[in-house]
Design a protein around this motif. Structure first.
Motif, PDB file in Angstrom:
ATOM      1  N   VAL A 432       0.827  -1.211   0.000  1.00  0.00           N
ATOM      2  CA  VAL A 432       0.000   0.000   0.000  1.00  0.00           C
ATOM      3  C   VAL A 432       0.861   1.260   0.000  1.00  0.00           C
ATOM      4  CG1 VAL A 432      -1.800   1.300   1.223  1.00  0.00           C
ATOM      5  CG2 VAL A 432      -1.878  -1.192   1.191  1.00  0.00           C
ATOM      6  N   SER A 433       1.912   1.256   0.823  1.00  0.00           N
ATOM      7  CA  SER A 433       2.735   2.471   0.966  1.00  0.00           C
ATOM      8  C   SER A 433       3.711   2.657  -0.194  1.00  0.00           C
ATOM      9  CB  SER A 433       3.527   2.423   2.280  1.00  0.00           C
ATOM     10  OG  SER A 433       4.517   1.401   2.227  1.00  0.00           O
ATOM     11  N   GLY A 434       4.061   1.550  -0.865  1.00  0.00           N
ATOM     12  CA  GLY A 434       5.078   1.625  -1.918  1.00  0.00           C
ATOM     13  C   GLY A 434       6.486   1.729  -1.374  1.00  0.00           C
ATOM     14  N   ALA A 435       6.636   1.566  -0.047  1.00  0.00           N
ATOM     15  CA  ALA A 435       7.955   1.674   0.587  1.00  0.00           C
ATOM     16  C   ALA A 435       8.573   0.292   0.782  1.00  0.00           C
ATOM     17  CB  ALA A 435       7.841   2.381   1.943  1.00  0.00           C
ATOM     18  N   THR A 436       9.906   0.245   0.725  1.00  0.00           N
ATOM     19  CA  THR A 436      10.642  -0.981   1.050  1.00  0.00           C
ATOM     20  C   THR A 436      10.729  -1.093   2.564  1.00  0.00           C
ATOM     21  OG1 THR A 436      11.942  -0.820  -0.969  1.00  0.00           O
ATOM     22  CG2 THR A 436      12.869  -2.165   0.799  1.00  0.00           C
ATOM     23  N   ILE A 437      10.493  -2.296   3.093  1.00  0.00           N
ATOM     24  CA  ILE A 437      10.588  -2.515   4.544  1.00  0.00           C
ATOM     25  C   ILE A 437      11.852  -3.302   4.844  1.00  0.00           C
ATOM     26  CG2 ILE A 437       9.493  -3.598   6.555  1.00  0.00           C
ATOM     27  CD1 ILE A 437       6.787  -3.199   5.115  1.00  0.00           C
ATOM     28  N   GLU A 438      12.653  -2.799   5.776  1.00  0.00           N
ATOM     29  CA  GLU A 438      13.853  -3.510   6.234  1.00  0.00           C
ATOM     30  C   GLU A 438      13.656  -3.884   7.702  1.00  0.00           C
ATOM     31  OE1 GLU A 438      17.302  -1.120   5.442  1.00  0.00           O
ATOM     32  OE2 GLU A 438      17.140  -1.372   3.267  1.00  0.00           O
ATOM     33  N   LEU A 439      13.827  -5.160   8.015  1.00  0.00           N
ATOM     34  CA  LEU A 439      13.647  -5.656   9.379  1.00  0.00           C
ATOM     35  C   LEU A 439      15.000  -5.935  10.020  1.00  0.00           C
ATOM     36  CD1 LEU A 439      10.678  -8.150   8.850  1.00  0.00           C
ATOM     37  CD2 LEU A 439      10.595  -5.756   9.543  1.00  0.00           C
ATOM     38  N   TYR A 440      15.144  -5.514  11.274  1.00  0.00           N
ATOM     39  CA  TYR A 440      16.434  -5.598  11.974  1.00  0.00           C
ATOM     40  C   TYR A 440      16.290  -6.295  13.319  1.00  0.00           C
ATOM     41  CZ  TYR A 440      18.106  -2.143   8.602  1.00  0.00           C
ATOM     42  OH  TYR A 440      18.465  -1.498   7.451  1.00  0.00           O
ATOM     43  N   ASP A 441      17.410  -6.751  13.819  1.00  0.00           N
ATOM     44  CA  ASP A 441      17.487  -7.354  15.146  1.00  0.00           C
ATOM     45  C   ASP A 441      18.091  -6.317  16.092  1.00  0.00           C
ATOM     46  OD1 ASP A 441      17.673  -8.977  17.341  1.00  0.00           O
ATOM     47  OD2 ASP A 441      19.459 -10.047  16.655  1.00  0.00           O
ATOM     48  N   THR A 442      17.236  -5.619  16.839  1.00  0.00           N
ATOM     49  CA  THR A 442      17.743  -4.603  17.772  1.00  0.00           C
ATOM     50  C   THR A 442      16.683  -4.316  18.817  1.00  0.00           C
ATOM     51  OG1 THR A 442      18.790  -2.414  17.940  1.00  0.00           O
ATOM     52  CG2 THR A 442      16.913  -2.607  16.436  1.00  0.00           C
ATOM     53  N   ASP A 443      17.044  -3.547  19.845  1.00  0.00           N
ATOM     54  CA  ASP A 443      16.036  -3.053  20.795  1.00  0.00           C
ATOM     55  C   ASP A 443      16.518  -1.746  21.421  1.00  0.00           C
ATOM     56  OD1 ASP A 443      17.673  -3.460  23.052  1.00  0.00           O
ATOM     57  OD2 ASP A 443      16.730  -5.328  23.617  1.00  0.00           O
ATOM     58  N   GLY A 444      15.651  -1.153  22.249  1.00  0.00           N
ATOM     59  CA  GLY A 444      15.912   0.179  22.782  1.00  0.00           C
ATOM     60  C   GLY A 444      17.130   0.284  23.672  1.00  0.00           C
ATOM     61  N   SER A 445      17.374  -0.726  24.514  1.00  0.00           N
ATOM     62  CA  SER A 445      18.514  -0.624  25.431  1.00  0.00           C
ATOM     63  C   SER A 445      19.836  -0.770  24.679  1.00  0.00           C
ATOM     64  CB  SER A 445      18.409  -1.657  26.558  1.00  0.00           C
ATOM     65  OG  SER A 445      18.299  -2.963  26.051  1.00  0.00           O
ATOM     66  N   VAL A 446      19.842  -1.584  23.618  1.00  0.00           N
ATOM     67  CA  VAL A 446      21.046  -1.696  22.772  1.00  0.00           C
ATOM     68  C   VAL A 446      21.274  -0.373  22.042  1.00  0.00           C
ATOM     69  CG1 VAL A 446      22.032  -2.843  20.741  1.00  0.00           C
ATOM     70  CG2 VAL A 446      20.937  -4.215  22.518  1.00  0.00           C
ATOM     71  N   GLY A 447      20.182   0.219  21.544  1.00  0.00           N
ATOM     72  CA  GLY A 447      20.293   1.531  20.892  1.00  0.00           C
ATOM     73  C   GLY A 447      20.839   2.583  21.824  1.00  0.00           C
ATOM     74  N   ALA A 448      20.377   2.566  23.086  1.00  0.00           N
ATOM     75  CA  ALA A 448      20.866   3.541  24.075  1.00  0.00           C
ATOM     76  C   ALA A 448      22.354   3.340  24.356  1.00  0.00           C
ATOM     77  CB  ALA A 448      20.060   3.415  25.366  1.00  0.00           C
ATOM     78  N   ALA A 449      22.795   2.072  24.407  1.00  0.00           N
ATOM     79  CA  ALA A 449      24.222   1.786  24.621  1.00  0.00           C
ATOM     80  C   ALA A 449      25.055   2.325  23.460  1.00  0.00           C
ATOM     81  CB  ALA A 449      24.434   0.281  24.783  1.00  0.00           C
ATOM     82  N   LYS A 450      24.566   2.097  22.237  1.00  0.00           N
ATOM     83  CA  LYS A 450      25.317   2.591  21.070  1.00  0.00           C
ATOM     84  C   LYS A 450      25.276   4.115  21.000  1.00  0.00           C
ATOM     85  CE  LYS A 450      25.571  -1.589  18.458  1.00  0.00           C
ATOM     86  NZ  LYS A 450      25.788  -2.164  17.151  1.00  0.00           N
ATOM     87  N   GLY A 451      24.156   4.703  21.426  1.00  0.00           N
ATOM     88  CA  GLY A 451      24.075   6.162  21.526  1.00  0.00           C
ATOM     89  C   GLY A 451      25.130   6.699  22.471  1.00  0.00           C
ATOM     90  N   ALA A 452      25.343   5.976  23.576  1.00  0.00           N
ATOM     91  CA  ALA A 452      26.388   6.372  24.532  1.00  0.00           C
ATOM     92  C   ALA A 452      27.764   6.320  23.881  1.00  0.00           C
ATOM     93  CB  ALA A 452      26.357   5.457  25.755  1.00  0.00           C
ATOM     94  N   GLY A 453      27.968   5.312  23.017  1.00  0.00           N
ATOM     95  CA  GLY A 453      29.242   5.188  22.302  1.00  0.00           C
ATOM     96  C   GLY A 453      29.487   6.360  21.366  1.00  0.00           C
ATOM     97  N   ILE A 454      28.409   6.831  20.708  1.00  0.00           N
ATOM     98  CA  ILE A 454      28.526   8.006  19.834  1.00  0.00           C
ATOM     99  C   ILE A 454      28.825   9.238  20.686  1.00  0.00           C
ATOM    100  CG2 ILE A 454      27.306   9.509  18.192  1.00  0.00           C
ATOM    101  CD1 ILE A 454      25.563   6.997  17.471  1.00  0.00           C
ATOM    102  N   GLY A 455      28.069   9.403  21.773  1.00  0.00           N
ATOM    103  CA  GLY A 455      28.236  10.571  22.640  1.00  0.00           C
ATOM    104  C   GLY A 455      29.598  10.640  23.302  1.00  0.00           C
ATOM    105  N   ALA A 456      30.195   9.468  23.557  1.00  0.00           N
ATOM    106  CA  ALA A 456      31.516   9.429  24.212  1.00  0.00           C
ATOM    107  C   ALA A 456      32.655   9.537  23.209  1.00  0.00           C
ATOM    108  CB  ALA A 456      31.647   8.138  25.010  1.00  0.00           C
TER     109      ALA A 456
END
Length: 500
Positions: A432-456
């Motif tokens: 319906v949307s015409g968009a490609t969907i990409e599915l990933y293996d991740t979650d919020g706490s892993v994202g927050a850890a990697k965000g900390a890596g960027i910030g540091a």
């Protein structure tokens, strides 16, 4: 003698309304080394009156401590192995602390609706154009309106407030002993003025709030504070460990999926569904059907706004169908049953708005409705398919609003979980949307850890941080059935418009 290799980690917390999750990410290989959440059963939400929702900030701290103990044990990690800490958190809450930095009352959390009249009155009296052009939203039921409720209904307590904090700010305060907040956080509370690039003085003045209630502003990525000696002793961490990232759960989910640039979309489809897209210029929906906040990478020099569409009736509808229509089969078998019916469910439509008022419908509460049902032609398979299609169509309805705001939606990133486990749901959304969907293996706490890596500065940018993000599946739009998907969606929209 074999040399022991010292492992170094990034620690991410995800403070949700049901639990606090902690993850340790191995800096060397970018993989999650350990993850745990607490409590095991859903955390209590206290409703003193109908429509209220409160949680104890002290409980959040206790949950974070216990989740951390579990991951440290799993990874056999020591405090000195952790190089930076990141925090994701449930958005729009209000924590009031006194001069001793202790909570003065339970937190009023995101799903508490007592402040709705305060936000609506401000929107009306300040002027819709003024609010939308400065805040990018109606003051609504967000943090500022919640504080207005406290001021009017608990005046003695209000007088004792030293700082107001969001849930993630409170967790950072307990870790560091220092109260601070971010532009991203203030924007989700309706406390940031995008025209003036400062806290929203006109709204503070309207409600009679002193600007001193707002904590010091720190960057979303970067040196925010460090772990105090007291917290280090309590948690088994090293004093001085830097806290270098903080983001609300939806912006952080987008970060976790490496969604940072204009036109990129992150989607989730749990009990409720969220489509979160990045906009590269200041804009808003004049009817306030979607919310616009500062994204995690928004700065004065680079406009990055997160446009958030929320649909309440998503997985909750699918679960209702499973419980009441197909209780004897698994979700996977239910998906197979739905796939046995053609696109469009042979005329059956389900409008999925049965989980309260929907912002995308301008806060109307129209309920869930089923139409086009023929007792001689249709079976439960048609209902199952029509329910999943209805959820997808509600997403696409909201995405059209986002497109009207200037967002070009070509790719949708999502975790492979909840409704995205259904091939039918994924194929319909792409179709319906015409968009490609990409599915990933991740979650919020892993994202927050990697965000900390960027910030540091451990990672030079998000591309390096998410280089190891595992792409599980790609769903391309089905060009062959494009017309059938479009016809089914138009039929659904006609039904919705008749209800509205």
């Amino acid at each position: 003698m074999e040399e022991t290799v010292m492992k170094q980690y990034l620690l991410g917390f995800d403070l949700g309304s049901s639990s606090v999750k902690a993850s340790l990410v191995n800096i060397e290989n970018g993989q999650c080394a350990a993850a745990a959440f607490f409590p095991e059963k859903e955390a209590p939400i206290k409703a003193v009156q109908a429509g209220w929702a409160e949680q104890s900030p002290e409980d959040w701290w206790s949950y974070a401590k216990q989740a951390l103990a579990k991951v440290m044990k799993q990874a056999d990690a020591k405090g000195e192995d952790i190089k930076a800490i990141g925090i994701s958190y449930q958005m729009h809450g209000l924590v009031c602390v006194g001069k001793d930095l202790k909570p003065l009352r339970p937190a009023i959390i995101w799903c508490d609706s007592r402040a709705v009249p305060y936000g609506e009155r401000a929107f009306r009296e300040l002027g819709e154009e003024k609010c939308l052009s400065h805040l990018l939203n109606s003051p609504g039921n967000f943090t500022a309106a919640k504080l207005a409720w406290v001021k009017e209904n608990e005046p003695d307590l209000y007088q004792k407030i030293y700082k107001i904090l969001l849930p993630g700010d409170y967790l950072a305060l307990r870790l560091s002993g220092t109260p601070n907040t971010t532009v991203s956080g203030l924007s989700e509370g309706m406390l940031w003025d995008f025209k003036e690039n400062t806290p929203a003085q006109f709204l503070l003045d309207y409600y009679g709030f002193d600007k001193s209630l707002i904590a010091d502003i720190v960057p979303t990525f970067g040196a925010q504070s460090t772990v105090s000696a007291e917290a280090a002793a309590e948690l088994g961490l090293k004093a001085g460990t830097p806290i270098t990232y903080r983001g609300g759960d939806q912006p952080n989910n987008a970060l976790s999926l490496n969604v940072l640039n204009p036109g990129e979309i992150a989607a989730t489809a749990g009990t409720s569904g969220v489509v979160y897209g990045v906009l590269g210029e200041v804009n808003y929906d004049p009817k306030s059907r979607v919310n616009t906040f500062a994204h995690v990478n928004h700065t004065n020099d680079q406009t990055r706004l997160g446009v958030l569409l929320c649909v309440n009736g998503t997985g909750i509808l699918n679960a209702w169908v499973h419980r009441n229509i197909t209780p004897d089969i698994s979700y996977a078998e239910m998906n197979d049953l739905a796939a046995s019916v053609p696109i469009g469910s042979e005329g059956v439509t389900v409008v999925p708005f049965g989980n309260g008022a929907e912002r995308v419908l301008e806060n109307k509460e129209i309920g869930c409705s089923i139409s086009g049902l023929s007792f001689n032609k249709h079976s439960k398979a048609h209902l199952v398919r029509a329910a999943q299609e209805g959820i997808v169509f509600s997403f696409c309805y909201g995405m059209e609003i986002m497109q009207q705001m200037g967002m070009d939606i070509k790719k949708i990133h999502a975790g492979k979980a909840n409704m995205f486990l259904s091939p039918l749901f994924r194929n319909t959304l792409a179709g319906v949307s015409g968009a490609t969907i990409e599915l990933y293996d991740t979650d919020g706490s892993v994202g927050a850890a990697k965000g900390a890596g960027i910030g540091a500065g451990i990672y030079k940018d998000s591309q390096e941080a998410f280089a190891t993000l595992e792409k599980l599946e790609v769903i391309e739009p089905d060009a062959q059935n494009r017309d059938a998907y479009k016809a089914a969606y138009e039929n659904w929209k006609k039904r919705l418009n008749s209800l509205l």
